[in-house]
Design an enzyme around this catalytic site. Sequence first.
Site, PDB file in Angstrom:
ATOM      1  N   CYS B 162       0.806  -1.219   0.000  1.00  0.00           N
ATOM      2  CA  CYS B 162       0.000   0.000   0.000  1.00  0.00           C
ATOM      3  C   CYS B 162       0.841   1.272   0.000  1.00  0.00           C
ATOM      4  O   CYS B 162       0.298   2.371  -0.062  1.00  0.00           O
ATOM      5  CB  CYS B 162      -0.908  -0.001   1.224  1.00  0.00           C
ATOM      6  N   HIS B 294      -3.294   7.881   5.537  1.00  0.00           N
ATOM      7  CA  HIS B 294      -3.392   6.546   4.956  1.00  0.00           C
ATOM      8  C   HIS B 294      -4.841   6.081   5.142  1.00  0.00           C
ATOM      9  O   HIS B 294      -5.441   5.564   4.221  1.00  0.00           O
ATOM     10  CB  HIS B 294      -2.386   5.600   5.604  1.00  0.00           C
ATOM     11  N   GLU B 305      -2.666   5.617  13.311  1.00  0.00           N
ATOM     12  CA  GLU B 305      -2.261   6.794  12.543  1.00  0.00           C
ATOM     13  C   GLU B 305      -2.577   8.081  13.312  1.00  0.00           C
ATOM     14  O   GLU B 305      -1.754   8.998  13.349  1.00  0.00           O
ATOM     15  CB  GLU B 305      -2.973   6.797  11.175  1.00  0.00           C
ATOM     16  N   LYS B 326      -9.810   7.622   0.710  1.00  0.00           N
ATOM     17  CA  LYS B 326     -10.162   6.220   0.440  1.00  0.00           C
ATOM     18  C   LYS B 326     -11.653   5.990   0.657  1.00  0.00           C
ATOM     19  O   LYS B 326     -12.236   5.071   0.095  1.00  0.00           O
ATOM     20  CB  LYS B 326      -9.356   5.272   1.337  1.00  0.00           C
ATOM     21  N   HIS B 331      -9.452   1.764  -1.546  1.00  0.00           N
ATOM     22  CA  HIS B 331      -8.012   1.600  -1.348  1.00  0.00           C
ATOM     23  C   HIS B 331      -7.423   1.009  -2.633  1.00  0.00           C
ATOM     24  O   HIS B 331      -7.677  -0.147  -2.965  1.00  0.00           O
ATOM     25  CB  HIS B 331      -7.773   0.670  -0.162  1.00  0.00           C
ATOM     26  N   PHE B 390       1.336  -2.803   4.579  1.00  0.00           N
ATOM     27  CA  PHE B 390       1.549  -4.124   5.164  1.00  0.00           C
ATOM     28  C   PHE B 390       3.035  -4.431   5.029  1.00  0.00           C
ATOM     29  O   PHE B 390       3.667  -4.075   4.027  1.00  0.00           O
ATOM     30  CB  PHE B 390       0.764  -5.180   4.380  1.00  0.00           C
TER      31      PHE B 390
END
Lengths: 88, 402
Positions: B162, B294, B305, B326, B331, B390
């Site tokens: 990502c 994110h 976050e 998003k 995403h 990830f």
Amino acid sequence: MTTSVKDQVVEIIAEQAVLDPRDVAMDATLEDLGIDSLGLVEAVFAIEETFDIQVPFNANDPAQSEFDITNVASMVAAVEKLVAQKAA
Amino acid sequence: MRRVVITGQGAVNALGMSADETMRAMAEGRCGIGPLEFKDVERLSINIGGQIRGYRAEDHFSRQEIVLFDKFTQLALLAAREAMEQSGLQVTDALSRQAGVVLGTAGGGLQTQDENYRSVYEDGKNRVHPFVVPRLMNNAAASHVSMAYRLQGPSYTVATACASSNHAIGQAFQMVRSGMTDVMLTGGSESMLVFGGIKAWEGLRVMSKDGCRPFSANRNGMVQGEGAAVFVLEEYEHAKARGAEILAEITGFAMTSDASDIVMPNKVGAVRAMQGALADAGLNLDEIGYINAHGTGTAANDRTECAAVREVFGDHADALRISSTKSMHGHLIGGTGAVELLACIMALRDGVIAPTINHEEADPDCDLNVVPNVAQEAAVSAVLSNAFAFGGLNAVLALQKV
């Protein structure tokens, strides 16, 4: 000899915890057993494959899932219920 | 140090077929997420995504091109075409030898893989199309963009899940800043909305079945999208000399690794990445007016976050705005940072902060100004764009108004 749902669930959990099934206490929590989020997802997958059921479980927020992961006993009970529903 | 500016932008995603359409949708808080449509979707428990509606490859490419282009390549080429047209850049012989293209993607040609695995495994065929490999390889999009514009400099693909696009843009930025080249094309592309792609994510059980609600207390997971965005990065004097329109300046970039867990986010890694980007740009905390989060909509990411933003910014965390687009486009995995850069440019250029839509319930763990549901107007001179992948790989960009 048929293995009970309980024994099979305990065996799956024991495998993730790297323990002998005999050492998995029914009141043990995932934390007690040292099973992290990935281990739990794998265990749920193994349960679904073993019993051919759908476990209502969301890894995003496990505590909010319908699948009660309070301890081993609650998970066994939940799987027994799902297996019974499938048979019905 | 040489300055690096953005002189072209292009995008294709669920919100629109151009950068302008995408920005307009973001400003309006429009949702591009809806029912997924592709083969075998009825065998999935996840049925929603940010899919590009009504997309037909034949509308954009010839038969000979389609044979060679997986959808992720097609989307990258469409975005690159728009970015190049907007920049007005002429690729001279001298520029051709130094300019290159760095694109992010996580999955590469997944549509091609899915179709061909189905063909050999399910249909039992023993012969596949001769171009399966050049279609599915992760660098196909970057290579085709390089061919389309005769860019013979450094070109490659970055795959950091990502964070792929932010890593790609950051690397292209560093190349222009260091003097390696005056121009780079960069961004990212992803087209994972196929049976196999979603089935794999279903297994991880972090996908929402009903919507993407970042920072909202009732969020229950992420929703995937597809698309691409490409930008022309250019050395400032080079851009000025040819009278190019400058959209924004990239002034900082930092990457860190959590080195702790393959899926769970780690606050320390996120904090270090944001601090690194600020230091690289020479920005003070209170200069940041907006953070493109994110913001995946999972419990873990959003909580971590927000805690990281609080730790980095202290009291200023309550003064800045942070939003996750998003919620609108989904995403885009390896392409997400590229599309999200549009929200950063919109904030700097237009003073419009894209909202986090579907925000239904305040979450005490996300008690920042997350720009709930409706865009906010604010004069912003510096922004950050976060990507936390990830594998614990973090990449943060700092941009400023010129």
